[in-house]
Motif scaffolding. Structure first.
Motif, PDB file in Angstrom:
ATOM      1  N   LEU A 123     -28.617  -1.283  15.714  1.00  0.00           N
ATOM      2  CA  LEU A 123     -28.369  -0.474  14.519  1.00  0.00           C
ATOM      3  C   LEU A 123     -27.051  -0.811  13.838  1.00  0.00           C
ATOM      4  O   LEU A 123     -26.768  -0.291  12.762  1.00  0.00           O
ATOM      5  N   SER A 124     -26.244  -1.669  14.452  1.00  0.00           N
ATOM      6  CA  SER A 124     -25.058  -2.149  13.737  1.00  0.00           C
ATOM      7  C   SER A 124     -25.418  -3.349  12.865  1.00  0.00           C
ATOM      8  O   SER A 124     -24.561  -3.903  12.189  1.00  0.00           O
ATOM      9  N   ARG A 125     -26.664  -3.757  12.921  1.00  0.00           N
ATOM     10  CA  ARG A 125     -27.167  -4.834  12.055  1.00  0.00           C
ATOM     11  C   ARG A 125     -27.708  -4.214  10.766  1.00  0.00           C
ATOM     12  O   ARG A 125     -27.941  -2.998  10.725  1.00  0.00           O
ATOM     13  N   PRO A 126     -27.989  -5.033   9.787  1.00  0.00           N
ATOM     14  CA  PRO A 126     -28.515  -4.426   8.544  1.00  0.00           C
ATOM     15  C   PRO A 126     -29.984  -4.031   8.645  1.00  0.00           C
ATOM     16  O   PRO A 126     -30.809  -4.467   7.849  1.00  0.00           O
TER      17      PRO A 126
END
Lengths: 289, 317
Positions: A123-126
């Motif tokens: 979830l730290s990815r786009p």
């Protein structure tokens, strides 16, 4: 950032479209799923059934084949007919395969990420939480679709091509029943498996609970029906609900249970509950306030 | 030109607890250390910038992208190394880093290439085909750094990157962080409770206390501004001596039972301090010029007596 340079540099190349990134999840998951020989065997077995059905459709539409079988062919021709019942049995058999495939694959899809705190990495990815769930859901949706409605529609088209346009026109409701009931069943299985996977974080326990919900649900439904002298207890028996919807769409006698609208409502409520559970559990970090 | 991180009255609330309170500021340093005692809001700030928590008031922007309305665009520019042990079991390191690269938008071939490069870069080249669950803690930390770097972010969040590492592992991690910082392509936000880590890697520090910004400063400028900083150890009536030196225009602070830190006015000579000590019947047992350390800056920001406060134990120099 070349290997030999041992220095950091930014990535200067092109990026993939944002909408397609959630598909990375099923692509990597498929590789893991098909690492297991047991699963490959089981999936192959579930594909063999439609092949067998296809052969049956070919034989029943081909007098020469029936003649070559002699008396057995005559018997087969009298007993088997490609109609609504034929497809309802096909759906029932494939639903069973879909159930057991979900038992093997579904519970590990999210629990593995949660068990090792992997969610913040995703979830730290786009990608959003919804895309993460959609990516995980796609694993089951694609696998189960292949053996249920896709295979069912192929059989339907095979029969249509052999029996002619008149048969196709007269049996379009069968195609609709194949798609609608298979989709409902797949969604029930997939979302429940993902919800349990997210809730319990332990693959084995999630798998056991998944099986129990269906088997204990059947018993609980019977108990409610007996105690309250009603048919509404079947709302706890998901496969029965699906069968009622399928039978009503196919135009054959449905099993005992609530009316079709009640079945659809119960299934939709259940799907909503699973989504709610996923909404609460799929978070980078759980905040205790 | 927008700052790397811009905060405007940012508040984050979890139920009754207000974790961040009205934070404002523009932060553009190449390497910013995020300091604060446990519960100060360091990790909450990082998580909010990543879009994990919704602000209850105010706004935050990363490279001009609002983290509430345009969180995906912001995250596309960020690499994040979480504090806790985070990995995906059943995957080799190269497959894990590749997947993370692809999720950030790298095409499969480029993601695989960058995964190999990133793992070599962090020193896991030879172990890149091993399953992540077989890695030691130090190796897992480096794998986390590799996944944070694989897509070439413009901003790197490192949350306690040296947690649990042995001294050689820590040295190696610090060296990597410095190397990334010096590459010039990426801004680093380093959250740590280890002042030494921040002091070694960062040019600026943002100190949080109780969810508020207690201090934001450039370390080098801060050090330059404190050249006349003296540390004294006094025997005798310390309070009377402190009161006396203040009459000479010295800024002073107690740094323990017998220790005083003071900044002298430019015209004041050291012999004046000895004269005052004689007048007060005190003895100067020790006198030393010192630069203001990060610990001093931190303690000032916390309003703490360096040796007398229990909170001091939570931070290690």
């Amino acid at each position: 950032m070349a290997v030999y340079e041992h220095s950091y540099s930014r990535y200067p190349g092109p990026f993939t479209p944002a909408w397609s990134r959630f598909l990375v999840l099923p692509r990597f998951a498929f590789k893991d799923v098909f690492k297991s020989r047991l699963l490959v065997f089981f999936y192959a077995l579930s594909v063999l059934v439609p092949v067998f059905y296809g052969l049956a459709i070919y034989a029943l539409n081909n007098l020469e084949v029936l003649d070559s079988l002699g008396n057995a062919g005559d018997e087969l021709g009298r007993m088997l007919k490609v109609d609504e019942t034929f497809f309802s049995v096909f759906l029932l058999v494939q639903s069973g395969f879909a159930f057991w495939l979900t038992v093997f694959i579904g519970p590990g899809l999210i629990s593995r990420d949660l068990a090792n705190n992997g969610l913040p990495l995703y979830l730290s990815r786009p990608i959003s939480r919804a895309e993460y769930v959609l990516g995980k859901l796609a694993v089951l949706l694609l696998l189960l679709s292949g053996i249920t409605w896709v295979a069912g529609l192929l059989l339907f088209l095979l029969q249509s091509s052999m029996a002619g346009w008149e048969w196709l026109a007269a049996n379009l409701h069968v195609a609709a029943a194949i798609v609608v009931t298979s989709t409902l069943w797949i969604l029930v299985l997939s979302l429940l498996a993902l919800a349990l996977s997210a809730w319990l974080r332990w693959k084995v326990v999630a798998g056991l609970l998944f099986v129990m919900i269906f088997f204990v649900g059947d018993l609980f439904a019977l108990l409610v029906n007996m105690l309250f002298r009603t048919e509404w207890g079947h709302v706890f028996n998901f496969d029965q609900l699906i069968q009622i919807v399928a039978a009503s769409m196919l135009g054959i006698r449905p099993p005992d249970g609530p009316p079709v609208w009640g079945c659809v409502l119960a299934l939709l409520l259940f799907l909503g509950f699973c989504l709610l559970l996923l909404h609460r559990k799929i978070r980078a970090y759980q905040v205790v306030s | 030109m927008p700052g790397v991180i811009e905060l405007e009255g940012l508040s984050v609330r979890f139920g009754k607890v207000e974790a961040l309170r009205n934070l404002s500021g523009s932060f553009s340093g190449r390497a910013i250390g995020l300091l604060g005692p446990n519960g100060a809001g360091k990790t909450t700030l990082i998580h909010t910038l990543l879009g994990f928590h919704r602000p209850s008031a105010g706004s935050a922007r990363v490279f001009g992208h609002d983290v509430r309305r345009n969180d995906k665009a912001a995250r596309a520019l960020i690499g994040y190394m979480p504090e806790r042990d985070s990995f995906i079991a059943g995957m080799s390191a190269v497959r894990f880093v590749r997947m993370m690269g692809e999720l950030s938008g790298l095409p499969p071939a480029q993601a695989l290439e960058r995964a190999h490069e990133a793992l070599f870069y962090v020193g896991l080249g030879e172990a890149r085909y091993r399953m992540l669950e077989t890695y030691s803690l130090g190796m897992k930390q480096r794998a986390k750094l590799a996944q944070a770097l694989v897509h070439g972010p413009k901003l790197l969040f490192l949350d306690e990157p040296t947690n649990g590492l042995d001294p050689p592992g820590r040295e190696r991690m610090i060296k990597l962080i410095k190397n990334v910082r010096d590459a010039g392509d990426v801004h680093v936000i380093l959250s740590s409770h280890l002042l030494r880590d921040v002091e070694e890697c960062c040019e600026e520090v943002l100190i949080l206390k109780d969810g508020k910004i207690a201090r934001y400063c450039n370390l080098e400028e801060e050090r330059r501004a404190n050249r006349k900083f003296l540390e004294l150890e006094i025997a005798g009536d310390v309070d009377a001596y402190v009161a006396a030196v203040r009459t000479l225009g010295c800024e002073s602070a107690r740094a323990g039972k017998r220790r005083i830190k003071m900044v002298l006015p430019p015209e004041l000579r050291i012999r004046e301090l000895y004269r005052l000590a004689a007048e007060q019947r005190a003895q100067i047992r020790h006198l030393d010029y010192k630069k203001d350390s990060l610990q001093d800056i931190f303690l000032k920001a916390m309003d703490l007596d360096p040796l007398g406060d229990a909170d001091h134990g939570r931070l290690r120099a």
